[in-house]
Structure formats: structure tokens, C-alpha cells
Scaffold this active site. Structure first.
Site, short mmCIF file in Angstrom:
data_model
loop_
_atom_site.label_atom_id
_atom_site.label_comp_id
_atom_site.label_asym_id
_atom_site.label_seq_id
_atom_site.Cartn_x
_atom_site.Cartn_y
_atom_site.Cartn_z
N SER A 299 0.91 -0.73 -0.17
CA SER A 299 -0.41 -0.09 0.18
C SER A 299 1.16 1.46 -0.03
O SER A 299 1.50 1.30 1.00
CB SER A 299 -1.13 -0.01 1.60
OG SER A 299 -1.10 1.39 1.67
N HIS B 18 -1.66 -1.42 -4.44
CA HIS B 18 -2.75 -1.00 -3.73
C HIS B 18 -2.86 0.34 -3.53
O HIS B 18 -1.69 0.96 -2.63
CB HIS B 18 -2.72 -1.31 -2.78
CG HIS B 18 -3.74 -1.65 -1.59
ND1 HIS B 18 -5.00 -2.49 -1.97
CD2 HIS B 18 -4.33 -0.95 -0.52
CE1 HIS B 18 -6.16 -1.81 -0.99
NE2 HIS B 18 -5.52 -1.36 0.14
N ASP C 117 -4.78 3.36 -2.37
CA ASP C 117 -6.00 3.94 -1.21
C ASP C 117 -6.78 5.81 -1.01
O ASP C 117 -5.93 6.66 -1.47
CB ASP C 117 -5.04 3.35 0.67
CG ASP C 117 -4.60 2.56 0.78
OD1 ASP C 117 -6.54 1.43 0.88
OD2 ASP C 117 -3.98 1.76 1.43
N MET D 47 -9.00 7.86 0.35
CA MET D 47 -9.46 8.45 1.03
C MET D 47 -9.93 10.31 1.04
O MET D 47 -9.97 11.02 0.15
CB MET D 47 -9.36 8.64 2.64
CG MET D 47 -8.31 6.67 2.52
SD MET D 47 -6.69 7.67 4.00
CE MET D 47 -6.27 5.58 4.30
N HIS E 294 -7.87 1.58 -4.20
CA HIS E 294 -9.20 1.19 -2.99
C HIS E 294 -9.44 2.54 -2.46
O HIS E 294 -9.66 3.08 -1.82
CB HIS E 294 -8.33 0.65 -1.23
CG HIS E 294 -9.14 0.45 -0.35
ND1 HIS E 294 -8.40 -0.03 1.26
CD2 HIS E 294 -10.04 0.46 -0.22
CE1 HIS E 294 -9.91 -0.12 1.34
NE2 HIS E 294 -10.86 0.06 1.25
N MET F 3 -12.15 4.89 -0.26
CA MET F 3 -12.59 5.23 0.79
C MET F 3 -13.65 6.29 0.51
O MET F 3 -12.54 7.77 1.74
CB MET F 3 -12.20 4.63 1.89
CG MET F 3 -11.17 3.20 2.43
SD MET F 3 -10.21 3.21 3.10
CE MET F 3 -8.34 3.43 1.79
N MET G 261 -11.18 -6.04 5.30
CA MET G 261 -10.02 -4.98 6.01
C MET G 261 -9.76 -5.46 7.47
O MET G 261 -10.92 -5.89 8.28
CB MET G 261 -11.09 -3.63 6.57
CG MET G 261 -11.17 -2.56 4.92
SD MET G 261 -9.75 -2.57 4.38
CE MET G 261 -9.34 -1.53 5.07
N PHE H 222 -6.34 4.99 8.24
CA PHE H 222 -4.94 5.32 8.59
C PHE H 222 -3.98 3.74 7.85
O PHE H 222 -4.21 2.72 8.49
CB PHE H 222 -4.58 5.29 9.96
CG PHE H 222 -5.36 7.02 10.40
CD1 PHE H 222 -5.12 8.04 9.48
CD2 PHE H 222 -6.87 6.47 10.86
CE1 PHE H 222 -5.77 9.19 9.98
CE2 PHE H 222 -7.59 7.69 10.86
CZ PHE H 222 -6.96 9.00 10.95
N GLY I 198 -0.59 2.35 9.87
CA GLY I 198 -0.23 1.29 10.62
C GLY I 198 -0.47 0.89 11.93
O GLY I 198 -0.19 0.89 13.43
N ASP J 15 -6.41 -5.97 4.22
CA ASP J 15 -6.13 -5.08 4.80
C ASP J 15 -5.20 -4.57 5.95
O ASP J 15 -6.95 -4.85 6.60
CB ASP J 15 -6.66 -4.00 3.14
CG ASP J 15 -6.07 -2.34 3.67
OD1 ASP J 15 -5.11 -2.57 4.09
OD2 ASP J 15 -6.71 -1.93 2.66
N SER K 162 2.55 0.31 5.80
CA SER K 162 3.87 0.36 6.84
C SER K 162 5.09 -0.66 7.00
O SER K 162 6.34 -0.71 7.80
CB SER K 162 3.61 0.80 8.67
OG SER K 162 2.36 -0.24 9.37
C1 DX5 Z 1 -6.23 1.51 5.43
C2 DX5 Z 1 -5.80 0.90 4.20
C3 DX5 Z 1 -5.34 0.28 4.53
C4 DX5 Z 1 -3.27 1.11 4.54
C5 DX5 Z 1 -2.43 -0.35 5.08
O1 DX5 Z 1 -7.30 2.61 5.49
O2 DX5 Z 1 -6.92 1.32 3.45
O3 DX5 Z 1 -4.37 -0.07 2.48
O4 DX5 Z 1 -2.43 1.21 4.08
O5 DX5 Z 1 -1.53 0.06 6.06
P1 DX5 Z 1 -0.55 -1.00 6.79
O6 DX5 Z 1 -0.10 -2.01 6.51
O7 DX5 Z 1 0.30 -0.30 7.36
O8 DX5 Z 1 -1.69 -1.23 7.60
ZN ZN Z 2 -6.54 -0.55 1.91
#
Ligand code: DX5
Ligand code: ZN
Length: 221
Positions: free
Chosen positions: A9, A34, A36, A38, A67, A69, A138, A144, A146, A176, A199
Site C-alpha cells: 500500500s 495497492h 488507498d 480517502m 481501494h 474509501m 479490512m 490510516f 500503521g 488489508d 507500513s
Molecule cells: C487503511 C488502508 C490500508 C493501509 C494499510 O485504511 O486501506 O491499505 O495502508 O496499512 P498498514 O499495512 O500499515 O496497516
Molecule cells: Zn487499503
């Protein structure tokens, strides 16, 4: 040859050097990027849109897995398809008409995915199994990178694996959130085949070492 896919990601990448980051992670063995998206409305964070997808597209040959969101979702889907996305997934809570949104993604020539938050039940899948190409579970609440892996997600992965097998269709089962070398094998044992990791990979000194370590965990499943 394993059928597992690792999907870094870019949420945790260095956005000032994004082209280089995606090239490096693909050279290190990533199967999918991937991406993301948002909107500071559906989730409490704001990230990147179609222009950034278009900007990284020439840098990598692997599929870009968008993805979403965002809410609403439909208006932005053609923009991502034009920007070179290969897979587009969305959350059922963010669409008024789930079947229509899935069809819209497929009509744009992309694979369509449905995403389930930790507390979102799977019943949304019941009547659309013939229209999904990917199911994303999920294992954190979206918004976020991490965060810590929510173990309850494994039950849902097992349930989805059964649904996919029963459907007889070729549907990716992606997980994810909070995935790292230490827990990737457990997630695979629950039935996942595609693993998002942000992360755990970006920001670390050696992407290949981490992806190789993930693959050796997967090889032992
Ligand atoms: C969270 C994202 C994830 C995120 C995963 O809303 O959809 O894709 O980047 O990050 P890590 O692998 O750090 O949990
Ligand atoms: Zn994601």
C-alpha cells in the site's frame, strides 16, 4: 509457484518520490500496487486521486488496485478507470446501489471489488457473487496506515473463503491492515490469497528483504 500476491500500500510510501517508490517495490517483488483513496468524509483522512494514479501508471506494469474509501463512489469510478486502474473496490456502506456500482466498474473494463470493514457483515455479498472479482476484508478500521491487526477479521476471511469456493468463481480474497511478516502466514491459513501491507514495507530500508521474508512465510503455509 505460489498463487499468493503481495500488494504494498503506497499510503506509507514517500509521496515526494512516488514514481521511484513504486518502481522499487515492484523490483523488490510486489505483485500489485495497492492505492488507498480517502476523502475526509467516508473516512477521517484525505489522500490521493486519479491524477496520482495516472502519474504512477507509466512507472509500473503490475495491476493497480484502487481501494476507494470515498462516499459517494460512482462519480469517481470512470476517472480511475481512465487513469489506469485495473481493480477498483469500494465499501458497500458508501454506495446506494451496490449491484449498479459493481457493474459500473466492470463496464469500465476493471475488476470490481467489495470491501468489508471489521464490523460490516458479509450479507452484502449474497446476491452479487457473480459480479465481484475481489473481496477485501479490512483487518483495521479504514483511514490510516500503521494500525494493529484485528484478529476477528480471520473469522470473516474463513467465511469468505468458503463462499468463494462454493461459488466456483475466480475471486481474489484480499486482506488489508496490520499485515506483516509475523502474521501473514496466519492470514493465508485463514484463506486469503492477496495481502496488502503498507507500513510493514514502505519506510523500511530493504523492501526486497521484507517481501522475500513474507514469501518464505507463505511458502510454509
Ligand atoms: C487503511 C488502508 C490500508 C493501509 C494499510 O485504511 O486501506 O491499505 O495502508 O496499512 P498498514 O499495512 O500499515 O496497516
Ligand atoms: Zn487499503
Amino acid at each position: 509457484m505460489s498463487t499468493y500476491r503481495i500488494a504494498p500500500s503506497i499510503l506509507s510510501a514517500d509521496f515526494a518520490r512516488l514514481g521511484e517508490e513504486v518502481r522499487e517495490v515492484v523490483a523488490a517483488g510486489a505483485d500489485i500496487i495497492h492505492f488507498d483513496v480517502m476523502d475526509n468524509h467516508y473516512v477521517p483522512n484525505l489522500t490521493i486521486g486519479p491524477l496520482v494514479c495516472q502519474a504512477i501508471r507509466p512507472h509500473v506494469q503490475v495491476p493497480i488496485d484502487v481501494h476507494l474509501m470515498v462516499k459517494p463512489v460512482d462519480r469517481i469510478i470512470p476517472d480511475f478507470a481512465k487513469a489506469g486502474a485495473n481493480i477498483i473496490s469500494f465499501h458497500p456502506e458508501a454506495s446506494e446501489h451496490i449491484d449498479r456500482t459493481l457493474q459500473l466498474i466492470r463496464d469500465q473494463g476493471c475488476k470490481a471489488g467489495l470491501v468489508f470493514n471489521p464490523a460490516t457483515p458479509l450479507h452484502h455479498l449474497e446476491h452479487v457473487m457473480d459480479k465481484v472479482d475481489l473481496i477485501l476484508i479490512m483487518s483495521v478500521n479504514p483511514g490510516f496506515g500503521g494500525q494493529s491487526f484485528i484478529g476477528e477479521a480471520l473469522k470473516k476471511v474463513r467465511a469468505v473463503r468458503q463462499m468463494i469456493n462454493a461459488s466456483g468463481r475466480d475471486i481474489l480474497l484480499e486482506v488489508d491492515g496490520g499485515i506483516k511478516v509475523e502474521n501473514i502466514a496466519e492470514v493465508a491459513r485463514a484463506g486469503a490469497d492477496t495481502f496488502v501491507a503498507g507500513s510493514a514495507i514502505f519506510g523500511k530500508p530493504d523492501y526486497k528483504a521484507i517481501i522475500d521474508a513474507m514469501r518464505s512465510q507463505l511458502a510454509a503455509v
